[in-house]
Design a protein around this motif. Structure first.
Motif, PDB file in Angstrom:
ATOM      1  N   ILE A 135       0.793  -1.069   0.006  1.00  0.00           N
ATOM      2  CA  ILE A 135       0.076   0.175   0.153  1.00  0.00           C
ATOM      3  C   ILE A 135       0.864   1.242  -0.067  1.00  0.00           C
ATOM      4  O   ILE A 135       1.699   1.339   0.626  1.00  0.00           O
ATOM      5  N   VAL A 136       0.475   2.295  -0.846  1.00  0.00           N
ATOM      6  CA  VAL A 136       1.148   3.528  -0.764  1.00  0.00           C
ATOM      7  C   VAL A 136       0.484   4.641  -0.142  1.00  0.00           C
ATOM      8  O   VAL A 136      -0.829   4.758  -0.528  1.00  0.00           O
ATOM      9  N   MET A 137       1.013   5.360   0.822  1.00  0.00           N
ATOM     10  CA  MET A 137       0.429   6.368   1.292  1.00  0.00           C
ATOM     11  C   MET A 137       1.450   7.519   1.706  1.00  0.00           C
ATOM     12  O   MET A 137       2.443   7.360   1.819  1.00  0.00           O
ATOM     13  N   ASP A 138       0.894   8.858   1.558  1.00  0.00           N
ATOM     14  CA  ASP A 138       1.565   9.891   1.730  1.00  0.00           C
ATOM     15  C   ASP A 138       1.266  10.264   3.268  1.00  0.00           C
ATOM     16  O   ASP A 138       0.196  10.485   3.653  1.00  0.00           O
ATOM     17  N   VAL A 139       2.491  10.661   3.964  1.00  0.00           N
ATOM     18  CA  VAL A 139       2.290  11.109   5.411  1.00  0.00           C
ATOM     19  C   VAL A 139       2.514  12.509   5.581  1.00  0.00           C
ATOM     20  O   VAL A 139       3.465  13.073   5.101  1.00  0.00           O
ATOM     21  N   GLY A 143       0.057  19.243   8.450  1.00  0.00           N
ATOM     22  CA  GLY A 143       0.009  19.803   7.134  1.00  0.00           C
ATOM     23  C   GLY A 143       0.939  19.693   5.940  1.00  0.00           C
ATOM     24  O   GLY A 143       0.922  19.939   5.002  1.00  0.00           O
ATOM     25  N   ASP A 144       2.174  19.477   6.691  1.00  0.00           N
ATOM     26  CA  ASP A 144       3.415  19.400   6.014  1.00  0.00           C
ATOM     27  C   ASP A 144       3.746  18.124   5.417  1.00  0.00           C
ATOM     28  O   ASP A 144       3.730  17.041   6.299  1.00  0.00           O
ATOM     29  N   HIS A 145       4.008  17.879   4.296  1.00  0.00           N
ATOM     30  CA  HIS A 145       4.388  16.344   3.713  1.00  0.00           C
ATOM     31  C   HIS A 145       5.627  16.033   4.600  1.00  0.00           C
ATOM     32  O   HIS A 145       6.646  16.650   4.427  1.00  0.00           O
ATOM     33  N   PHE A 146       5.659  14.740   4.676  1.00  0.00           N
ATOM     34  CA  PHE A 146       6.695  14.420   5.636  1.00  0.00           C
ATOM     35  C   PHE A 146       7.453  12.968   4.864  1.00  0.00           C
ATOM     36  O   PHE A 146       8.537  13.086   4.741  1.00  0.00           O
ATOM     37  N   GLU A 147       6.637  11.942   4.289  1.00  0.00           N
ATOM     38  CA  GLU A 147       7.137  11.108   3.572  1.00  0.00           C
ATOM     39  C   GLU A 147       6.136  10.313   2.648  1.00  0.00           C
ATOM     40  O   GLU A 147       4.880  10.339   3.052  1.00  0.00           O
ATOM     41  N   ARG A 148       6.571   9.808   1.541  1.00  0.00           N
ATOM     42  CA  ARG A 148       5.809   8.616   0.946  1.00  0.00           C
ATOM     43  C   ARG A 148       6.017   7.217   1.150  1.00  0.00           C
ATOM     44  O   ARG A 148       7.096   6.800   1.092  1.00  0.00           O
ATOM     45  N   PHE A 149       5.108   6.546   1.999  1.00  0.00           N
ATOM     46  CA  PHE A 149       5.478   5.262   2.456  1.00  0.00           C
ATOM     47  C   PHE A 149       4.963   4.120   1.585  1.00  0.00           C
ATOM     48  O   PHE A 149       3.839   4.454   0.845  1.00  0.00           O
ATOM     49  N   ASN A 191      13.831   2.500  -1.718  1.00  0.00           N
ATOM     50  CA  ASN A 191      14.700   2.277  -2.749  1.00  0.00           C
ATOM     51  C   ASN A 191      14.812   3.613  -3.465  1.00  0.00           C
ATOM     52  O   ASN A 191      14.402   4.627  -2.611  1.00  0.00           O
ATOM     53  N   ASN A 192      14.991   3.831  -4.714  1.00  0.00           N
ATOM     54  CA  ASN A 192      15.423   5.150  -5.363  1.00  0.00           C
ATOM     55  C   ASN A 192      14.062   5.787  -5.501  1.00  0.00           C
ATOM     56  O   ASN A 192      14.197   7.096  -5.659  1.00  0.00           O
ATOM     57  N   ARG A 193      12.850   5.207  -5.345  1.00  0.00           N
ATOM     58  CA  ARG A 193      11.641   5.835  -5.766  1.00  0.00           C
ATOM     59  C   ARG A 193      10.934   6.149  -4.352  1.00  0.00           C
ATOM     60  O   ARG A 193      10.198   7.134  -4.246  1.00  0.00           O
ATOM     61  N   TYR A 194      10.973   5.232  -3.351  1.00  0.00           N
ATOM     62  CA  TYR A 194      10.204   5.355  -2.101  1.00  0.00           C
ATOM     63  C   TYR A 194      11.366   5.447  -1.047  1.00  0.00           C
ATOM     64  O   TYR A 194      12.449   4.780  -0.880  1.00  0.00           O
ATOM     65  N   ARG A 210      -1.957  13.419   9.187  1.00  0.00           N
ATOM     66  CA  ARG A 210      -2.809  12.991   8.095  1.00  0.00           C
ATOM     67  C   ARG A 210      -2.036  11.840   7.137  1.00  0.00           C
ATOM     68  O   ARG A 210      -1.006  12.124   6.849  1.00  0.00           O
ATOM     69  N   ILE A 211      -2.658  10.758   6.781  1.00  0.00           N
ATOM     70  CA  ILE A 211      -2.264   9.940   5.844  1.00  0.00           C
ATOM     71  C   ILE A 211      -3.543   9.941   4.582  1.00  0.00           C
ATOM     72  O   ILE A 211      -4.553   9.768   4.877  1.00  0.00           O
ATOM     73  N   GLU A 212      -2.749  10.061   3.420  1.00  0.00           N
ATOM     74  CA  GLU A 212      -3.473  10.067   2.125  1.00  0.00           C
ATOM     75  C   GLU A 212      -3.181   8.657   1.401  1.00  0.00           C
ATOM     76  O   GLU A 212      -2.007   8.427   1.181  1.00  0.00           O
ATOM     77  N   VAL A 213      -4.452   8.001   1.247  1.00  0.00           N
ATOM     78  CA  VAL A 213      -3.900   6.646   0.605  1.00  0.00           C
ATOM     79  C   VAL A 213      -4.095   6.933  -0.967  1.00  0.00           C
ATOM     80  O   VAL A 213      -4.880   7.676  -1.647  1.00  0.00           O
ATOM     81  N   ILE A 214      -3.058   6.405  -1.559  1.00  0.00           N
ATOM     82  CA  ILE A 214      -2.542   6.729  -2.887  1.00  0.00           C
ATOM     83  C   ILE A 214      -3.578   5.662  -3.864  1.00  0.00           C
ATOM     84  O   ILE A 214      -3.521   4.383  -3.501  1.00  0.00           O
ATOM     85  N   GLN A 215      -4.493   6.028  -4.612  1.00  0.00           N
ATOM     86  CA  GLN A 215      -5.490   5.284  -5.392  1.00  0.00           C
ATOM     87  C   GLN A 215      -4.805   4.637  -6.513  1.00  0.00           C
ATOM     88  O   GLN A 215      -4.833   4.970  -7.505  1.00  0.00           O
TER      89      GLN A 215
END
Length: 266
Positions: A135-139, A143-149, A191-194, A210-215
């Motif tokens: 699963i891919v989620m933006d954390v 309100g500030d982007h921290f990481e893409r998991f 990896n190089n992308r995540y 806030r966690i946003e689930v990448i669709q």
């Protein structure tokens, strides 16, 4: 404790347990308490059956703020929420009768899904893939982007929840007197992308996660709230904050959180 006399018992019914509890009920009523059949009439709620049953009791009695919770185990076992044992139930009655009884206050987190439905958690909220796929989620933090998991999921644990699922993923055990919550990764891919932090991190009480689930086909993740799983369609955002509510529990004297951690794990 003279103003708290209505007691509700929460437990998984069985003939054997009912037989054991009949004596407990008699002695409690002899001590001036009244057993009630509806938790809404109670000001003391007793769970019987260990930490899992305690979490169920709190959830199914709607996280009552105007009463005390008491945890009692059926066997001689360690419990992080349960101070009392069924074979020594007199200790529980004595604590309930004591006007100078000691009370713990456990923090919770509020979990809001898609900005609509809000749920309470005493232990943890876990967001996991419902299919055999990461699963891919933006954390975001405040309100500030921290990481893409990218990985199996994330666990957001309260201080008391830090000793369970969170600990099994090498998260820290947190003193419940610290008003905070912890975020831990489940099998993250780096990896190089995540790129993720690669370790648990702890957020103060005034932070918002806030966690946003990448669709990307994983639009129906499993949301675990304490020890219950929910399947909610089309999850896009999950917002988590430390709640301003606390669960109050009766405790034995000289039995701190760290005493129970030692008995359970060491």
């Amino acid at each position: 404790m003279s103003n708290r006399k209505n007691v509700f018992f929460y437990y998984a019914k069985s003939d054997e347990l009912e037989d054991k509890l009949s004596t407990v009920f008699e002695d409690i009523e002899k001590s001036g308490f009244r057993i009630v059949d509806d938790f809404k009439d109670a000001n003391i709620i007793v769970s019987v059956g260990g930490d899992g049953e305690f979490l169920q009791a709190v959830r199914h009695t709607e996280f009552r703020q105007d009463c005390l919770y008491v945890g009692i185990t059926k066997e001689d076992e360690a419990g992080l929420y349960c101070d009392f044992q069924l074979d020594r139930y007199v200790d529980m009655i004595n604590a309930m009768e004591d006007n100078s009884l000691e009370v713990r206050r456990f923090p919770m987190v509020d979990v809001t899904i898609n900005g609509e439905s809000t749920f309470h958690c005493l232990n943890e909220a876990a967001i996991r893939s419902a299919i055999i796929k990461t699963i891919v989620m933006d954390v975001y933090i405040d309100g500030d982007h921290f990481e893409r998991f990218r990985g199996d999921g994330l666990i957001v644990a309260t201080p008391t929840g830090s000793t369970g699922y969170n600990k099994s993923t090498t998260g820290a055990v947190i003193d419940p007197k610290i008003p905070c919550f912890q975020v831990s990764e489940l099998a993250s891919i780096n990896n190089n992308r995540y790129r993720t932090l690669g370790s648990s991190f702890i957020l103060n009480q005034d932070r918002t996660l806030r966690i946003e689930v990448i669709q990307d086909g994983n639009d129906y993740p499993i949301i675990g709230l304490d020890n219950e799983a929910y399947s909610i369609r089309n999850i896009k955002t999950i917002t988590i904050q430390l709640s301003d509510k606390r669960i109050k529990t009766v405790k034995l004297k000289n039995n701190s959180f760290w005493d129970r951690v030692k008995r359970t794990f060491l």
